[in-house]
Design an enzyme around this catalytic site. Sequence first.
Site, PDB file in Angstrom:
ATOM      1  N   GLY A 227       0.753  -1.249   0.000  1.00 24.72           N
ATOM      2  CA  GLY A 227       0.000   0.000   0.000  1.00 24.72           C
ATOM      3  C   GLY A 227       0.779   1.293   0.000  1.00 24.72           C
ATOM      4  N   HIS A 228       2.052   1.319   0.429  1.00 22.50           N
ATOM      5  CA  HIS A 228       2.634   2.608   0.831  1.00 22.50           C
ATOM      6  C   HIS A 228       2.909   3.586  -0.311  1.00 22.50           C
ATOM      7  CE1 HIS A 228       7.246   1.668   0.455  1.00 22.50           C
ATOM      8  NE2 HIS A 228       6.563   1.014  -0.440  1.00 22.50           N
ATOM      9  N   HIS A 229       2.820   3.134  -1.575  1.00 25.84           N
ATOM     10  CA  HIS A 229       2.969   4.072  -2.696  1.00 25.84           C
ATOM     11  C   HIS A 229       1.648   4.698  -3.122  1.00 25.84           C
ATOM     12  CE1 HIS A 229       7.143   3.227  -3.216  1.00 25.84           C
ATOM     13  NE2 HIS A 229       6.970   1.978  -3.596  1.00 25.84           N
ATOM     14  N   ALA A 230       0.513   4.085  -2.765  1.00 25.72           N
ATOM     15  CA  ALA A 230      -0.787   4.579  -3.226  1.00 25.72           C
ATOM     16  C   ALA A 230      -1.056   5.980  -2.675  1.00 25.72           C
ATOM     17  CB  ALA A 230      -1.890   3.619  -2.800  1.00 25.72           C
ATOM     18  N   ASN A 273       5.923   7.287  -0.544  1.00 26.24           N
ATOM     19  CA  ASN A 273       5.399   8.605  -0.914  1.00 26.24           C
ATOM     20  C   ASN A 273       3.948   8.794  -0.499  1.00 26.24           C
ATOM     21  OD1 ASN A 273       5.409   6.587  -3.268  1.00 26.24           O
ATOM     22  ND2 ASN A 273       3.747   7.964  -3.828  1.00 26.24           N
TER      23      ASN A 273
END
Length: 749
Positions: A227-230, A273
């Site tokens: 999930g951490h780029h979404a 991001n």
Amino acid sequence: MDDLDQDVIMDGTAGAPSLPSANGYSGPTGTSKSAGSSLGTPNGYSADGTAEEASSTKADKGFPEHLRRKGVLPTGCCYDDRMKLHANADFGPNPHHPEDPSRIEVIMRIFKQNGLLFMGSDADLIDVLNNRPTQYMWRIPAREATEEEIRTVHRVEHFNWVKALSTKSTHELRQISAMMDQGRESLYVGSMTYEASLISAGGAIETCKAVVTGSVKNAFAVIRPPGHHAEYDQPMGFCLFNNVPIAAKVCQKEYPDICRRVMILDWDVHHGNGIQNMFYEDPNILYISLHVYKNGDFYPGRPDNPMIPDGGMEQCGAGNGLGKNINIAWHDQGMGDGEYMAAFQKIVMPIGHEFNPDLVIISAGFDAADGDELGACFVSPACYAHMTHMLMSLAGGKVAVCLEGGYNLSAISKSALAVAQTLMGEPPPQMEIPRINREASKVLAKVQAYQAPYWECMRPGIVDVPEMTKHDSLRLHDVVRSSQRQTLSVKHGMLPLYIQRDMNFRSFENQVLVTKGVQSAKKLLLIVHDPPELHGQPDPLDNSLEPHNAWVSDGVTKYIEWAINNEFGVIDINVPHYITRTDDTEHFTPRMDEKTLQVHLQELMCYIWDNYLQLYDGADDIYLMGVGNAYLGIKVLLINRNVRNRISGVVNFVNGSLRPVKSDVDEGLSSWYKDNSQVYVANNHACWSDPDLTRKVMKRRFGNAIRSEVNGLAPMMYKHFKDVQQFIAEQTRKLHGGDTTEDEANRMA
């Protein structure tokens, strides 16, 4: 059948029976938000994985209330086979993409193989619950996140875009994947992507809620897609919904009294991001990311919109969230245990303790692990265990681990195992911490400087440079050089030589000093050297440094005095470690890199030769001396100007890079340098510990190298003072024969 089919996590679920599945990991039919109630009864599966009838007797096998103390709470584990249904519609079923469904499967398999999952009978389960409740991981059922939960961090348009994937044809899905699986978007989709993404987000929510409410002491969510780029309004980098921010916001909303401050530690090799941008102005979410940055060239790189912050270390948050965003942005790939442990000890843990979170969530990407081709770093499973162990000292041990990236199946499974074992109470394995990369240590120093205005623990040793410049403060470098200039001027009448070059004027102002009458001297000594070495003993209590506990080691002055007493003209060149700028406000200014140093030295040395030295026709003997990294100036002068017929000898003192002197134009330069140089190399230099390099050194590829008995530039210069005098006297006799009188030779020696 797959060897996962018989896995059963020691488990409790809600009273509603679970959906039957091959391995017993599917979640309940409902979408209850209460993680606490879901852990009271067993999972409805026998040891062979078959579904049982729900009955009131199951409550007997639930986790006993009287054991719900921190010391006997188990570690939770969340997993659901349905997350493997997210697959690329643009290709066949074989492994083809780094974000492969097998990623979560291999983690669960290694958990089973190492005894982390309960696989016994119902009778054994009762014994485990009563007598050894922390021996196995306790199942946290996954569920689909609701639209309301997803929209705590995502726009409704983004949710609807992901939801619509489930209604598209295979042809349409393939077109979307082909279009988006490239560049910064880097995404693929399939017919079950929406459902798997909901379960991944729901698994993160239930995992964090179970930890917050104390149903488990800590937990590991083995979930995908990551999930951490979404971003709040778009998918990106294999990620659809941003699982960790969703879970954090839900916990803050539902448990405001016990979960107000949340720390998110992201050790994925890529910058998160999406997490950063969602909480950039939030004072209650501390986001710390350790990632490869490479000056913004490493994925995800810089956003198309320049107003959106990237993963640079200068991005510290905004508004009320200023100081709550910390980017430990590595300069390159290849980081390993030494760098990550140093980052934790110097940055992560001090700030973590000062922030004092109620919950710690680890965005656990394992693509910095040794063996992962995308990350190309070298973090070991032992290091992941130690980092987890340190984080368990925060938030009363309430740590939730949520899987992010990691694409080497062996590396991700071994690293996840080390983390899970540590969560369950096993001590981290003993490990030797390698020395930290020098550039990485500069990164940590810069991060500390950027964060010092916002964190008390980051301030010791950090100087507020802008504030200093307001009060006309001077860098110690300039004070030391001014003192040298004053001393050399008073004792020997030396004067500054003006450098009429735009590039070097400010940096070398007052750095080049010459004796009076240097243009008519028969003998010349040109010394190009590093600044004096500084030594200080800080106060152990407040890290302050008093002048009486600091020293300056300068080995050059002794040689200047000797040269002047022996009627040499002297050109003294002090080479600063940094480039002077008009906006000199950086908290930490690193040394010039090799390439920049060479450019400046080449322009400086060639300028001095062209405008001064080559015009001094009366100089019969010119000797060159290089000290420290600045001895690169000797090399660039010999290579870029035809000077060796005017040079009588070269003396160098080296504690850094050894440099061969050879020219494509002057074929005889290399042999001349070997015969007319003395290169003193520090006793602890790496070349003496490498047999192959030692052989090259002894073949005089780097000049006539001599191993010193001491270390450090000043000690070497004092140790070999008489040796240098003798060398110059012998060179003078060799070149001039009987022209040098015995008295002159003895006086020089």
